[in-house]
Design a protein around this motif. Structure first.
Motif, short mmCIF file in Angstrom:
data_model
loop_
_atom_site.label_atom_id
_atom_site.label_comp_id
_atom_site.label_asym_id
_atom_site.label_seq_id
_atom_site.Cartn_x
_atom_site.Cartn_y
_atom_site.Cartn_z
N ARG A 19 -3.85 7.41 1.09
CA ARG A 19 -4.11 6.01 1.44
C ARG A 19 -5.56 5.63 1.09
NH1 ARG A 19 -0.89 3.12 4.43
NH2 ARG A 19 0.17 5.03 5.14
N GLU A 29 0.83 -1.20 0.00
CA GLU A 29 0.00 0.00 0.00
C GLU A 29 0.87 1.26 0.00
OE1 GLU A 29 -2.45 1.45 3.57
OE2 GLU A 29 -3.91 0.28 2.39
N GLN A 30 1.93 1.24 0.82
CA GLN A 30 2.80 2.41 0.90
C GLN A 30 3.53 2.64 -0.42
OE1 GLN A 30 2.83 4.58 3.41
NE2 GLN A 30 4.15 5.85 2.11
#
Length: 245
Positions: free
Chosen positions: A48, A37-38
């Motif tokens: 995010r 995700e990062q």
């Protein structure tokens, strides 16, 4: 890697398009884990929330799955192939996509209302249309009229006459493949495509039968956004062919 510049519009939808293309091209191999995700946040330069919305869309479309505590993985099963659109049809694509966007605004809410207001007559109409769609698929035929009947019965079951009146006014504009004479969906791929549509319709029907408004809205949204994505991807393929030629 340089940050991607996005055009105006939904960031999550644009990320979905990019990631879908990468999956189809094998840049994200089947069965393998997606970037974290990062990593996606840094690559795309978005929040995010946007990344999570994009992943949820890919998951709803059957392209990825989540393993709790491990990450997000590309599904091993080959996803539904997009439409292939010939040059004469390209001018119709924007119109069809615009109609699908209208359908999202109209039919997602209609499905939610139908789940709370439907009666046995409405359910019989939906089941009859579903049966006709399945029989047409098994016979190797299209099911446009049954498809229309299914969605019309949901508009009627909403209990709001204006949904039904608007649906009837738009008519066959609501089904994109009625606008294109040159969709190249043949053989097993065509059958897979129609079976996939039937599965999406079945999910909508199940939610309405179960009197689950939010599930009905979600199932309808997945169905319509999926149709829009497949149509957009088909247009992109056709445009790429034009550039090569």
């Amino acid at each position: 890697m340089p940050r991607i510049e996005f055009r105006r519009g939904s960031l999550s939808e644009q990320i979905v398009t990019i990631m879908r293309q990468r999956i189809q091209a094998g840049d994200y191999p089947r069965g393998e884990k997606l970037p974290t995700e990062q990593d996606l946040i840094e690559e795309f330069g978005v929040s995010r929330t946007v990344v999570r919305e994009a992943i949820a869309n890919l998951k709803a479309g059957g392209l990825v799955s989540t393993r709790q505590g491990v990450g997000v993985f590309v599904q091993r099963q080959v996803p539904l192939r997009s439409f292939v659109i010939d040059d004469p049809d390209l001018k119709l694509v924007n119109e069809a996509i615009a109609v699908l966007e209208l359908r999202v605004a109209l039919e997602v809410e209609a499905a939610g209302l139908a789940a709370g207001r439907r009666d046995e007559k409405h359910l019989r109409q939906m089941r009859k249309a579903m049966t006709a769609m399945v029989e047409a698929t098994e016979a190797g035929e299209d099911a446009i009229q049954a498809d229309l009947a299914f969605h019309r019965s949901i508009a009627e079951a909403s209990g709001n006459v204006h949904f039904l009146q608007l649906f009837n006014y738009l008519g066959e504009l609501l089904i994109p493949r009625t606008k294109f004479e040159t969709f190249k969906i043949t053989g097993a791929n065509r059958e897979d495509y129609l079976k996939h549509l039937n599965q999406e319709h079945a999910a909508i029907l199940a939610a309405i039968e179960g009197k689950a408004p939010e599930d009905a809205r979600t199932a309808m949204r997945v169905h319509l956004i999926g149709s829009k994505d497949r149509l957009t991807a088909g247009a992109a393929i056709a445009a790429k062919v034009q550039l090569v030629e």
